[in-house]
Scaffold this motif. Structure first.
Motif, short mmCIF file in Angstrom:
data_model
loop_
_atom_site.label_atom_id
_atom_site.label_comp_id
_atom_site.label_asym_id
_atom_site.label_seq_id
_atom_site.Cartn_x
_atom_site.Cartn_y
_atom_site.Cartn_z
N SER A 133 0.84 -1.21 0.00
CA SER A 133 0.00 0.00 0.00
C SER A 133 0.87 1.25 0.00
CB SER A 133 -0.91 0.02 1.23
OG SER A 133 -1.63 -1.16 1.28
N ILE A 134 1.91 1.23 0.87
CA ILE A 134 2.80 2.40 0.96
C ILE A 134 3.51 2.62 -0.38
CG2 ILE A 134 4.91 3.30 2.04
CD1 ILE A 134 3.96 1.90 4.64
N LEU A 135 4.04 1.51 -0.94
CA LEU A 135 4.76 1.63 -2.21
C LEU A 135 3.84 2.13 -3.32
CD1 LEU A 135 7.06 -1.53 -2.16
CD2 LEU A 135 7.77 0.85 -2.01
N SER A 136 2.59 1.65 -3.29
CA SER A 136 1.63 2.09 -4.31
C SER A 136 1.41 3.59 -4.22
CB SER A 136 0.28 1.39 -4.13
OG SER A 136 0.45 0.02 -4.21
N ILE A 137 1.25 4.05 -2.96
CA ILE A 137 1.01 5.48 -2.75
C ILE A 137 2.24 6.28 -3.21
CG2 ILE A 137 0.66 7.26 -0.98
CD1 ILE A 137 -1.00 5.05 0.53
N VAL A 138 3.43 5.77 -2.79
CA VAL A 138 4.68 6.46 -3.18
C VAL A 138 4.82 6.48 -4.70
CG1 VAL A 138 7.21 6.29 -3.10
CG2 VAL A 138 5.88 5.99 -1.01
N PHE A 139 4.54 5.33 -5.31
CA PHE A 139 4.66 5.23 -6.78
C PHE A 139 3.70 6.20 -7.47
CE2 PHE A 139 3.31 3.25 -10.80
CZ PHE A 139 4.53 3.23 -11.46
N LEU A 140 2.46 6.22 -6.95
CA LEU A 140 1.45 7.11 -7.53
C LEU A 140 1.89 8.57 -7.42
CD1 LEU A 140 -1.39 6.63 -8.73
CD2 LEU A 140 -2.31 7.28 -6.50
N PHE A 141 2.39 8.88 -6.21
CA PHE A 141 2.85 10.24 -5.95
C PHE A 141 4.00 10.60 -6.89
CE2 PHE A 141 5.40 13.35 -3.54
CZ PHE A 141 4.43 14.32 -3.39
N ALA A 142 4.94 9.62 -7.02
CA ALA A 142 6.10 9.84 -7.90
C ALA A 142 5.65 10.03 -9.34
CB ALA A 142 7.05 8.65 -7.80
N ILE B 206 2.79 11.24 -10.37
CA ILE B 206 2.19 12.58 -10.50
C ILE B 206 3.28 13.63 -10.59
CG2 ILE B 206 0.78 14.32 -9.30
CD1 ILE B 206 -0.77 11.85 -8.11
N GLN B 207 4.28 13.47 -9.68
CA GLN B 207 5.37 14.43 -9.65
C GLN B 207 6.15 14.42 -10.96
OE1 GLN B 207 6.40 16.72 -7.19
NE2 GLN B 207 4.33 16.28 -6.54
N SER B 208 6.47 13.19 -11.42
CA SER B 208 7.29 13.10 -12.62
C SER B 208 6.54 13.61 -13.84
CB SER B 208 7.76 11.67 -12.86
OG SER B 208 6.64 10.85 -13.06
N THR B 209 5.23 13.36 -13.87
CA THR B 209 4.44 13.86 -14.98
C THR B 209 4.53 15.38 -15.04
OG1 THR B 209 2.94 12.04 -14.65
CG2 THR B 209 2.15 13.82 -16.03
N SER B 210 4.33 15.99 -13.86
CA SER B 210 4.42 17.45 -13.81
C SER B 210 5.81 17.90 -14.21
CB SER B 210 4.15 17.97 -12.41
OG SER B 210 3.12 17.26 -11.82
N PHE B 211 6.84 17.15 -13.69
CA PHE B 211 8.22 17.53 -13.95
C PHE B 211 8.51 17.48 -15.45
CE2 PHE B 211 12.58 16.10 -14.73
CZ PHE B 211 13.27 17.18 -14.21
N PHE B 212 8.12 16.34 -16.08
CA PHE B 212 8.42 16.21 -17.50
C PHE B 212 7.64 17.23 -18.33
CE2 PHE B 212 9.74 11.82 -16.24
CZ PHE B 212 11.08 12.04 -16.48
N ASN B 213 6.43 17.50 -17.91
CA ASN B 213 5.66 18.52 -18.62
C ASN B 213 6.38 19.86 -18.57
OD1 ASN B 213 3.70 16.89 -19.39
ND2 ASN B 213 2.21 17.47 -17.84
N ILE B 214 6.83 20.20 -17.36
CA ILE B 214 7.51 21.48 -17.18
C ILE B 214 8.79 21.51 -18.00
CG2 ILE B 214 8.74 22.90 -15.50
CD1 ILE B 214 6.58 21.89 -13.47
#
Lengths: 278, 158
Positions: free
Chosen positions: A44-53, A55-63
């Motif tokens: 569960s923790i890894l899933s949340i971390v992965f999901l968060f990552a 989201i972050q990476s999507t924003s990062f790559f977009n930027i």
């Protein structure tokens, strides 16, 4: 003695011979249960971390891609009228800052057109740090929107290119005091179909109050023209056909429609009289 | 000694103690065995909290008493008809003694068991059961008096 007899009696009591085995079996089941629980929690923790990552990476790559292609937000500031011609890359935003020096409510109008392949854009505005979309998925080439600007508030008009292609916007953005702008053509307007001269005579007899100004308003382009009044007669040349309104504004803020007092004469020789009351 | 070794050591040393305390409380062999298994599962979960071997033994007995109490409170157990355990391996005298102790109210029979079988002092029983020492002393005195009544015989026997 009682103690010795009691100890002997208790020691002779029969329990299962494999008691220790049963205990270890239960402990090993508990170990497995805890392992499963730990695995579930970790998953569960890894899933949340992965999901968060993600989201972050999507924003990062977009930027990153945004910056790489120099797709910065294009910004303008408008106090009265500006003409803007801009190419908006995919995802790019055009921001028009409205100057906040007015203590009256005003109207912001944007009129223009959008050109490009697969036109798709959004229009909205920011006020008090809150984004308000006006038209979320606009695919029209013609763009015409009007919003009311409340006094002492900071507004930013936004046009966002939602297409995957570049779009070219060109148009006019104007800010007008609200008491001079009438978006509906209505009965107060009149139509000019050819270049004409409008005149109103004996203005002082029509307007009893003190006169603040004479306003000619183009209903289509929202253009406002203040007419200088040097004598008691108003004379205006209109070269562009369209719907107009002619108003006198008094010092007390009253608006007097002058349509009924207008005299008309054609500037050109074509078509004679060129005014059509609506 | 790592935790696994501590658990194995405790199982070897105290299984019998736990079985007998549980049996004295619930008066049923199968229930006592189930409770004993539960107690060692609790030990596995809580071994990291316990400081010394003596702590482990006292902790195990306290947990056994609590689990036994909870066991007897359960609806299913309270409605169950008890089947008498097979005591054929005991002599008549031993059967009488065992049945006499088991016939006492739990507040008397547990301190009596801990004192006569486990060899704990009043102070130690008081710590395990978390009851005032003077109360334990009173319960032991009354328990012994009741046993005398049940078993009869000489005054100095119990």
């Amino acid at each position: 003695m009682f103690k010795d007899d009691y100890i002997q009696a208790v020691n002779k009591r029969n329990f299962s011979e494999n008691m220790e085995e049963q205990i270890y079996h239960r402990i090993s089941e508990e170990k497995k249960r805890r392992k499963r629980l730990k695995a579930t929690i970790m998953f569960s923790i890894l899933s949340i971390v992965f999901l968060f990552a993600c989201i972050q990476s999507t924003s990062f790559f977009n930027i990153t891609s945004y910056d790489k292609e120099n797709h910065t937000t294009k910004e303008y500031t408008v106090s009265k009228d500006i003409y803007v011609t801009e190419e908006l890359y995919a995802g790019e935003k055009l921001v028009i800052h409205v100057e906040t020096d007015s203590d009256k409510d005003r109207t912001l109008n944007i009129s223009g057109n959008m050109q490009g392949n697969q036109i798709k854009y959004e229009i909205g505005y920011m006020v008090d740090n809150t984004y308000q979309p006006i038209d979320k998925e606009n695919t029209d080439t013609d763009l015409n929107q009007t919003i009311t600007i409340k006094k002492n508030k900071e507004y930013q008009l936004c046009i966002i290119n939602l297409s995957s292609n570049s779009l070219n916007f060109s148009g006019k953005i104007s800010v007008k005091n609200q008491d001079l702008v009438y978006r509906e053509y209505g009965d107060d307007s009149f139509k000019i179909i050819a270049p004409s001269n409008l005149s109103v005579e004996n203005v002082s007899s029509i307007i009893e109050d003190n006169l603040e100004g004479i306003i000619l308003y183009n209903c289509k382009t929202y253009e406002i023209r203040e007419i200088a009044l040097e004598t008691d007669t108003i004379s205006i040349d209109i070269t562009e056909p369209g719907n107009y309104m002619l108003y006198a504004i008094t010092t007390s803020g009253e608006r007097i429609n002058l349509k009924d007092y207008i005299g008309i004469s054609s500037i050109s020789t074509i078509n004679g009289s060129s005014i059509l009351p609506l | 000694m790592n935790r696994q070794e501590q658990i194995e050591d405790a199982v070897k040393k105290y299984t019998n103690t736990i079985l007998n305390v549980a049996y004295t409380y619930v008066k049923n062999t199968h229930d006592a065995e189930d409770i004993t298994q539960d107690v060692f599962v609790s030990l596995y979960r809580n071994i990291w909290k316990l400081k010394s071997e003596e702590h482990i033994k006292a902790w195990l007995i306290r947990v056994t008493i609590n689990k036994s109490k909870n066991h007897l409170k359960s609806h299913w157990i309270s409605k169950r008809t008890e089947l008498p355990d097979n005591l054929s391996s005991l002599t008549t005298k031993q059967q009488d003694i065992l049945l006499a102790v088991l016939s006492l109210d739990e507040k008397y029979r547990i301190p009596i068991h801990l004192m006569y079988y486990e060899g704990y002092s009043i102070e130690e029983i008081s710590k395990i059961m978390r009851i005032n020492p003077s109360t334990i002393g009173t319960r032991l005195r009354r328990g012994r008096a009741l046993l005398k009544d049940i078993l009869g015989g000489e005054d100095s026997y119990v």
